[in-house]
Design a protein around this motif. Structure first.
Motif, PDB file in Angstrom:
ATOM      1  N   HIS A 133       0.822  -1.228   0.000  1.00 46.85           N
ATOM      2  CA  HIS A 133       0.000   0.000   0.000  1.00 46.85           C
ATOM      3  C   HIS A 133       0.846   1.264   0.000  1.00 46.85           C
ATOM      4  O   HIS A 133       0.503   2.266   0.622  1.00 46.85           O
ATOM      5  CB  HIS A 133      -0.952   0.015   1.202  1.00 46.85           C
TER       6      HIS A 133
ATOM      7  N   ASN B 293      -1.544   1.900  12.718  1.00 49.26           N
ATOM      8  CA  ASN B 293      -2.319   2.097  11.494  1.00 49.26           C
ATOM      9  C   ASN B 293      -2.216   0.854  10.609  1.00 49.26           C
ATOM     10  O   ASN B 293      -1.138   0.510  10.128  1.00 49.26           O
ATOM     11  CB  ASN B 293      -1.757   3.328  10.760  1.00 49.26           C
ATOM     12  N   ASP B 294      -3.349   0.181  10.393  1.00 46.61           N
ATOM     13  CA  ASP B 294      -3.357  -1.036   9.576  1.00 46.61           C
ATOM     14  C   ASP B 294      -2.815  -0.784   8.172  1.00 46.61           C
ATOM     15  O   ASP B 294      -2.247  -1.678   7.548  1.00 46.61           O
ATOM     16  CB  ASP B 294      -4.779  -1.596   9.468  1.00 46.61           C
ATOM     17  N   HIS B 295      -3.022   0.423   7.677  1.00 47.91           N
ATOM     18  CA  HIS B 295      -2.569   0.784   6.330  1.00 47.91           C
ATOM     19  C   HIS B 295      -1.050   0.649   6.216  1.00 47.91           C
ATOM     20  O   HIS B 295      -0.520   0.388   5.136  1.00 47.91           O
ATOM     21  CB  HIS B 295      -2.998   2.214   6.020  1.00 47.91           C
ATOM     22  N   TYR B 296      -0.367   0.832   7.349  1.00 46.99           N
ATOM     23  CA  TYR B 296       1.096   0.809   7.349  1.00 46.99           C
ATOM     24  C   TYR B 296       1.661  -0.426   8.046  1.00 46.99           C
ATOM     25  O   TYR B 296       2.841  -0.466   8.391  1.00 46.99           O
ATOM     26  CB  TYR B 296       1.644   2.073   8.026  1.00 46.99           C
TER      27      TYR B 296
END
Length: 251
Positions: free
Chosen positions: A41, A93-96
């Motif tokens: 991502h 942060n799940d995105h990271y």
């Protein structure tokens, strides 16, 4: 001190996750860093940028002269602080999730230098025509080669040569390798991501760095071109620092 800083996305990657920065502090100390990010991502570019920004913030407070031991301590602290910043963001942060970065950084004093690193970005020093690698890759393949399980030739083309044994930001605690070295007038320091040395041999790098008709920027550009010509399979970043008694900065 003169510097040249060049980076290219390469021929295959969709995002450039490499970051680099160099500067001469108010106290006359040269500082430089290259970080090669990783993570899904587009988190790799976030990790490498955070690492560079944190390092820059710590180094901006440096004033006056430092002993070699004080420089080693400060460099270790700066890299560990970057690890903490990247790890905390990745944890919250799940995105990271699982993002991280390699890092190789240097501090250059009057007659000595310190290099610190985590991962497989490298530092080299050119002195009187000889190119010396200052860092040792934190990779699975390097561990296998050191233990004699595979040869240097096998290591260069091993399918798992990009597997890191250590990275910045992936764990709360990390070990930083710190090394001191001598630093004289006309020495040249090369910091680079693996996108350079995986495509361009040490001998090719040495010959390019010795090309007297090219200025520092030209040599950095030439190294990038060589990596792209060889396939450009990864982001490639080159940061050069020249120990020069003259004033001014390039790049």
């Amino acid at each position: 001190m003169k510097t040249a800083n060049r980076s290219d996305i390469g021929r295959i990657r969709l995002v450039n996750e490499d970051r680099a920065w160099a500067e001469l502090t108010a106290g006359g100390i040269g500082v430089a860093i290259v970080a090669d990010g990783m993570g899904g991502h587009q988190a790799g570019d976030v990790a490498s940028q955070l690492a560079v920004d944190t390092f820059r913030e710590v180094m901006s407070s440096v004033s006056g002269e430092l002993t070699l031991e004080a420089a080693k301590t400060l460099l270790r602290q700066a890299i560990l602080q970057a690890n903490e910043v990247v790890y905390e963001l990745a944890s919250q942060n799940d995105h990271y999730h699982n993002m991280g970065t390699t890092v190789v950084a240097a501090m250059l004093l009057q007659d000595s230098g310190v290099v610190g690193h985590i991962g497989d970005s490298r530092a080299y020093k050119l002195r009187q025509g000889e190119l010396c690698q200052l860092t040792e890759d934190h990779t699975l393949v390097n561990e296998l080669a050191k233990s004699g399980q595979i040869s240097a030739e096998e290591a260069a083309s091993h399918p798992r040569r990009n597997v890191l044994t250590r990275a910045l930001g992936t764990d709360r605690e990390v070990e930083v390798d710190i090394k001191g070295f001598s630093w004289k007038e006309d020495d040249l320091l090369l910091l680079c991501s693996d996108g350079l040395y995986s495509m361009v041999s040490d001998e090719e790098m040495r010959l390019t760095l010795l090309e007297s008709e090219l200025d520092l920027d030209g040599r950095a550009e030439r190294l990038i071109e060589q990596a792209l010509h060889a396939g450009g399979e990864d982001n490639v970043t080159v940061l050069l620092v020249h120990s020069d008694s003259g004033e001014g900065q390039e790049g």
